[in-house]
Design an enzyme around this catalytic site. Structure first.
Site, PDB file in Angstrom:
ATOM      1  N   ARG A  76      25.205 -10.140  59.316  1.00  0.00           N
ATOM      2  CA  ARG A  76      24.387  -8.929  59.434  1.00  0.00           C
ATOM      3  C   ARG A  76      25.313  -7.858  59.990  1.00  0.00           C
ATOM      4  O   ARG A  76      26.091  -8.138  60.911  1.00  0.00           O
ATOM      5  CB  ARG A  76      23.222  -9.165  60.388  1.00  0.00           C
ATOM      6  CG  ARG A  76      22.301 -10.306  59.975  1.00  0.00           C
ATOM      7  CD  ARG A  76      21.625 -10.005  58.659  1.00  0.00           C
ATOM      8  NE  ARG A  76      20.708 -11.077  58.299  1.00  0.00           N
ATOM      9  CZ  ARG A  76      19.388 -10.913  58.163  1.00  0.00           C
ATOM     10  NH1 ARG A  76      18.839  -9.716  58.317  1.00  0.00           N
ATOM     11  NH2 ARG A  76      18.638 -11.922  57.834  1.00  0.00           N
ATOM     12  N   SER A 117      35.630  -6.575  62.808  1.00  0.00           N
ATOM     13  CA  SER A 117      35.359  -5.140  62.712  1.00  0.00           C
ATOM     14  C   SER A 117      36.016  -4.386  63.861  1.00  0.00           C
ATOM     15  O   SER A 117      36.135  -4.914  64.983  1.00  0.00           O
ATOM     16  CB  SER A 117      33.840  -4.929  62.779  1.00  0.00           C
ATOM     17  OG  SER A 117      33.546  -3.571  62.977  1.00  0.00           O
ATOM     18  N   TYR A 141      26.164  -5.704  67.491  1.00  0.00           N
ATOM     19  CA  TYR A 141      26.936  -6.040  66.284  1.00  0.00           C
ATOM     20  C   TYR A 141      28.398  -6.299  66.655  1.00  0.00           C
ATOM     21  O   TYR A 141      28.961  -7.347  66.327  1.00  0.00           O
ATOM     22  CB  TYR A 141      26.821  -4.908  65.258  1.00  0.00           C
ATOM     23  CG  TYR A 141      27.820  -5.018  64.130  1.00  0.00           C
ATOM     24  CD1 TYR A 141      27.766  -6.091  63.232  1.00  0.00           C
ATOM     25  CD2 TYR A 141      28.830  -4.060  63.954  1.00  0.00           C
ATOM     26  CE1 TYR A 141      28.702  -6.199  62.215  1.00  0.00           C
ATOM     27  CE2 TYR A 141      29.754  -4.167  62.941  1.00  0.00           C
ATOM     28  CZ  TYR A 141      29.688  -5.238  62.066  1.00  0.00           C
ATOM     29  OH  TYR A 141      30.616  -5.358  61.056  1.00  0.00           O
ATOM     30  N   LYS A 145      30.767  -9.930  66.713  1.00  0.00           N
ATOM     31  CA  LYS A 145      32.075 -10.161  66.065  1.00  0.00           C
ATOM     32  C   LYS A 145      33.075 -10.689  67.098  1.00  0.00           C
ATOM     33  O   LYS A 145      33.843 -11.611  66.827  1.00  0.00           O
ATOM     34  CB  LYS A 145      32.593  -8.855  65.450  1.00  0.00           C
ATOM     35  CG  LYS A 145      31.781  -8.370  64.262  1.00  0.00           C
ATOM     36  CD  LYS A 145      31.984  -9.285  63.073  1.00  0.00           C
ATOM     37  CE  LYS A 145      31.170  -8.867  61.880  1.00  0.00           C
ATOM     38  NZ  LYS A 145      31.243  -9.816  60.766  1.00  0.00           N
ATOM     39  N   PHE A 168      38.526  -1.305  59.622  1.00  0.00           N
ATOM     40  CA  PHE A 168      38.057   0.030  59.989  1.00  0.00           C
ATOM     41  C   PHE A 168      37.011   0.443  58.941  1.00  0.00           C
ATOM     42  O   PHE A 168      36.189  -0.381  58.588  1.00  0.00           O
ATOM     43  CB  PHE A 168      39.270   0.961  60.200  1.00  0.00           C
ATOM     44  CG  PHE A 168      39.896   0.695  61.568  1.00  0.00           C
ATOM     45  CD1 PHE A 168      40.474  -0.541  61.872  1.00  0.00           C
ATOM     46  CD2 PHE A 168      39.829   1.635  62.575  1.00  0.00           C
ATOM     47  CE1 PHE A 168      40.975  -0.821  63.140  1.00  0.00           C
ATOM     48  CE2 PHE A 168      40.339   1.376  63.845  1.00  0.00           C
ATOM     49  CZ  PHE A 168      40.911   0.153  64.119  1.00  0.00           C
ATOM     50  N   ARG A 217      37.960   9.413  61.095  1.00  0.00           N
ATOM     51  CA  ARG A 217      37.898   7.962  60.914  1.00  0.00           C
ATOM     52  C   ARG A 217      38.956   7.507  59.911  1.00  0.00           C
ATOM     53  O   ARG A 217      39.386   8.277  59.043  1.00  0.00           O
ATOM     54  CB  ARG A 217      36.506   7.547  60.389  1.00  0.00           C
ATOM     55  CG  ARG A 217      35.365   7.829  61.353  1.00  0.00           C
ATOM     56  CD  ARG A 217      35.401   6.908  62.559  1.00  0.00           C
ATOM     57  NE  ARG A 217      34.324   7.172  63.508  1.00  0.00           N
ATOM     58  CZ  ARG A 217      34.420   7.981  64.563  1.00  0.00           C
ATOM     59  NH1 ARG A 217      35.537   8.636  64.808  1.00  0.00           N
ATOM     60  NH2 ARG A 217      33.398   8.140  65.386  1.00  0.00           N
TER      61      ARG A 217
HETATM   62  N1  LIG Z   1      31.543  -2.560  54.963  1.00  0.00           N
HETATM   63  C1  LIG Z   1      32.214  -2.191  56.042  1.00  0.00           C
HETATM   64  O1  LIG Z   1      32.577  -1.002  56.226  1.00  0.00           O
HETATM   65  C2  LIG Z   1      32.582  -3.212  57.096  1.00  0.00           C
HETATM   66  C3  LIG Z   1      33.337  -2.788  58.208  1.00  0.00           C
HETATM   67  C4  LIG Z   1      33.691  -3.733  59.175  1.00  0.00           C
HETATM   68  C5  LIG Z   1      33.324  -5.072  59.012  1.00  0.00           C
HETATM   69  N2  LIG Z   1      32.566  -5.460  57.940  1.00  0.00           N
HETATM   70  C6  LIG Z   1      32.176  -6.869  57.827  1.00  0.00           C
HETATM   71  O2  LIG Z   1      32.500  -7.302  56.515  1.00  0.00           O
HETATM   72  C7  LIG Z   1      31.555  -8.296  56.085  1.00  0.00           C
HETATM   73  C8  LIG Z   1      30.953  -7.896  54.743  1.00  0.00           C
HETATM   74  O3  LIG Z   1      30.300  -6.635  54.893  1.00  0.00           O
HETATM   75  P1  LIG Z   1      29.600  -5.943  53.637  1.00  0.00           P
HETATM   76  O4  LIG Z   1      29.692  -4.482  53.865  1.00  0.00           O
HETATM   77  O5  LIG Z   1      30.112  -6.543  52.380  1.00  0.00           O
HETATM   78  O6  LIG Z   1      28.076  -6.394  53.876  1.00  0.00           O
HETATM   79  P2  LIG Z   1      26.995  -6.933  52.804  1.00  0.00           P
HETATM   80  O7  LIG Z   1      25.689  -6.891  53.523  1.00  0.00           O
HETATM   81  O8  LIG Z   1      27.126  -6.215  51.518  1.00  0.00           O
HETATM   82  O9  LIG Z   1      27.447  -8.442  52.593  1.00  0.00           O
HETATM   83  C9  LIG Z   1      27.138  -9.493  53.483  1.00  0.00           C
HETATM   84  C10 LIG Z   1      26.767 -10.709  52.659  1.00  0.00           C
HETATM   85  O10 LIG Z   1      26.504 -11.815  53.551  1.00  0.00           O
HETATM   86  C11 LIG Z   1      25.331 -12.483  53.092  1.00  0.00           C
HETATM   87  N3  LIG Z   1      24.769 -13.203  54.266  1.00  0.00           N
HETATM   88  C12 LIG Z   1      24.277 -12.663  55.406  1.00  0.00           C
HETATM   89  N4  LIG Z   1      23.913 -13.641  56.252  1.00  0.00           N
HETATM   90  C13 LIG Z   1      24.198 -14.826  55.644  1.00  0.00           C
HETATM   91  C14 LIG Z   1      24.077 -16.201  56.015  1.00  0.00           C
HETATM   92  N5  LIG Z   1      23.565 -16.567  57.213  1.00  0.00           N
HETATM   93  N6  LIG Z   1      24.498 -17.155  55.152  1.00  0.00           N
HETATM   94  C15 LIG Z   1      25.016 -16.805  53.948  1.00  0.00           C
HETATM   95  N7  LIG Z   1      25.148 -15.528  53.520  1.00  0.00           N
HETATM   96  C16 LIG Z   1      24.739 -14.552  54.368  1.00  0.00           C
HETATM   97  C17 LIG Z   1      24.458 -11.385  52.542  1.00  0.00           C
HETATM   98  O11 LIG Z   1      23.462 -11.853  51.641  1.00  0.00           O
HETATM   99  C18 LIG Z   1      25.503 -10.505  51.835  1.00  0.00           C
HETATM  100  O12 LIG Z   1      25.739 -10.929  50.507  1.00  0.00           O
HETATM  101  C19 LIG Z   1      30.544  -8.422  57.213  1.00  0.00           C
HETATM  102  O13 LIG Z   1      30.914  -9.509  58.022  1.00  0.00           O
HETATM  103  C20 LIG Z   1      30.692  -7.119  57.970  1.00  0.00           C
HETATM  104  O14 LIG Z   1      30.312  -7.271  59.315  1.00  0.00           O
HETATM  105  C21 LIG Z   1      32.195  -4.553  56.980  1.00  0.00           C
END
Ligand SMILES: NC(=O)c1ccc[n+]([C@@H]2O[C@H](COP(=O)([O-])OP(=O)(O)OC[C@H]3O[C@@H](n4cnc5c(N)ncnc54)[C@H](O)[C@@H]3O)[C@@H](O)[C@H]2O)c1
Length: 325
Positions: A76, A117, A141, A145, A168, A217
């Site tokens: 999440r 993150s 959040y 992490k 980032f 950023r």
């Molecule tokens: N997008 C960003 O800018 C960003 C920045 C920093 C870190 N992150 C990290 O990168 C990762 C991916 O982010 P994203 O933007 O692709 O998010 P997203 O919500 O598009 O993808 C997350 C995926 O994880 C799945 N998921 C969630 N809980 C689960 C569980 N318990 N079991 C199995 N699947 C589960 C969801 O269905 C989804 O497909 C995350 O860990 C997020 O915290 C993202």
């Protein structure tokens, strides 16, 4: 290599799956589809629907698929939601992550890459931010992490070789995967939505101590991020047991107003905006020091320019049929 990608149906996961497949690796995706759908995954990636928290099922999957390394993107990831419901974030991201680590130990898998993150740094005292900057998250959040990173360090005693990638601001799109979070809190998709609909976008403060008053950023193209994941997965073979943390950013920042002007240039449309108050805990500048990623992973960002990130995101939205001709 045979790789399990958790959260592989999401934005970052799917773009990375495309890159891993193109490099010749075999990919299995474990995703609960709680914030995504199976639609964007390439057909060559097998999707198993389920949660990382289901230790027996995950251990069986790791064994039956003869998985050699795990990329853990599932989480999440909405800061505001984490403030309203911290228990959800600690259960899903921390307890769920620990169940996953137990399953790896059960199945004898010892290579792990984690989607962490820059939120672990909170409001850092100095910038650019290197990996020695004290971690002090300011929301559940970021705390979730950091807690899983602490667990990864502890699992080093059981032989786990882990790399935690502290992203980032991820931006842009791959062939199949662009940003579609619900609610969407990221700047670029919200600017593109304003360009599409004519509804104004809110800028959170224009009185920061930055050259144009808006926050700066560090944005990284999702395909540059995917390249770093590929390199990190390969690198887990040669590192000692324990945790290595590594920032993923370009080392260069753009202000909100610079991103807005670039989005107007890419879309050819005016982007209406209003200025609201600052958000709590929003620092003026967040930029990564990325020397470790360059040396440890042999990685260089290649596509993280504003025209490429915004252009690919806009093109992806058009491919999804969201933009009227
Ligand atoms: N997008 C960003 O800018 C960003 C920045 C920093 C870190 N992150 C990290 O990168 C990762 C991916 O982010 P994203 O933007 O692709 O998010 P997203 O919500 O598009 O993808 C997350 C995926 O994880 C799945 N998921 C969630 N809980 C689960 C569980 N318990 N079991 C199995 N699947 C589960 C969801 O269905 C989804 O497909 C995350 O860990 C997020 O915290 C993202």
């Amino acid at each position: 290599m045979r790789i399990l990608v958790t959260g592989g149906a999401g934005y970052v996961g799917c773009a990375t799956v495309e890159t891993l497949l193109a490099a010749g690796h075999a990919v299995v995706v474990l995703d609960s589809l709680v914030t995504s759908s199976r639609g964007r995954l390439p057909a060559e990636a097998r999707l198993v629907e389920g949660s990382v928290a289901d230790r027996p099922a995950v251990a069986e999957l790791l064994r039956s698929e003869r998985i050699e390394a795990v990329l853990h993107c599932a989480a999440r990831s909405l800061v505001g939601e984490s403030m309203r419901d911290p228990g959800l974030y600690l259960r899903e991201n921390v307890a769920g992550g620990i169940a996953l680590l137990d399953a790896l130990a059960d199945a004898g898998v010892d290579r792990f890459v984690f989607s962490s993150s820059a939120a672990v740094y909170g409001v850092p005292e100095r910038t650019p931010i290197d990996e020695e900057t004290p971690a002090a998250p300011i929301n559940p959040y970021g705390a979730s992490k950091l807690a899983l990173e602490t667990a990864l360090r502890a699992w080093g005693a059981r032989g786990l070789r882990a790399i935690s990638l502290r992203y980032f601001n991820v931006a842009g799109a791959s062939e199949r995967s662009g940003e579609a979070h619900d609610p969407e809190t990221h700047l670029i998709p919200n600017l593109l939505a304003a360009a599409r609909t004519g509804e104004p976008v809110t800028l959170f403060g224009d009185d920061f101590p930055t050259p144009d008053g808006t926050p700066v950023r560090d944005y990284i193209h999702v395909l540059d991020l995917a390249d770093a994941h590929l390199a990190a997965l390969e690198r887990t073979e040669g590192i000692p047991a324990g945790l290595t943390v590594c920032n993923l950013g370009t080392g260069h920042g753009f202000s909100v107003k610079e991103v807005l002007a670039a989005a107007e240039a890419v879309t050819g449309r005016p982007i209406p905006r209003t200025v609201g108050p600052r958000r709590a805990g929003d620092p003026p500048v967040l930029v990564a020091a990325n020397e470790r990623a360059r040396t440890l992973l042999g990685w260089t960002p290649r596509r993280s320019t504003l025209p490429e990130m915004i252009g690919s995101a806009w093109a992806w939205e058009q491919r999804r049929g969201e933009v009227p001709a």
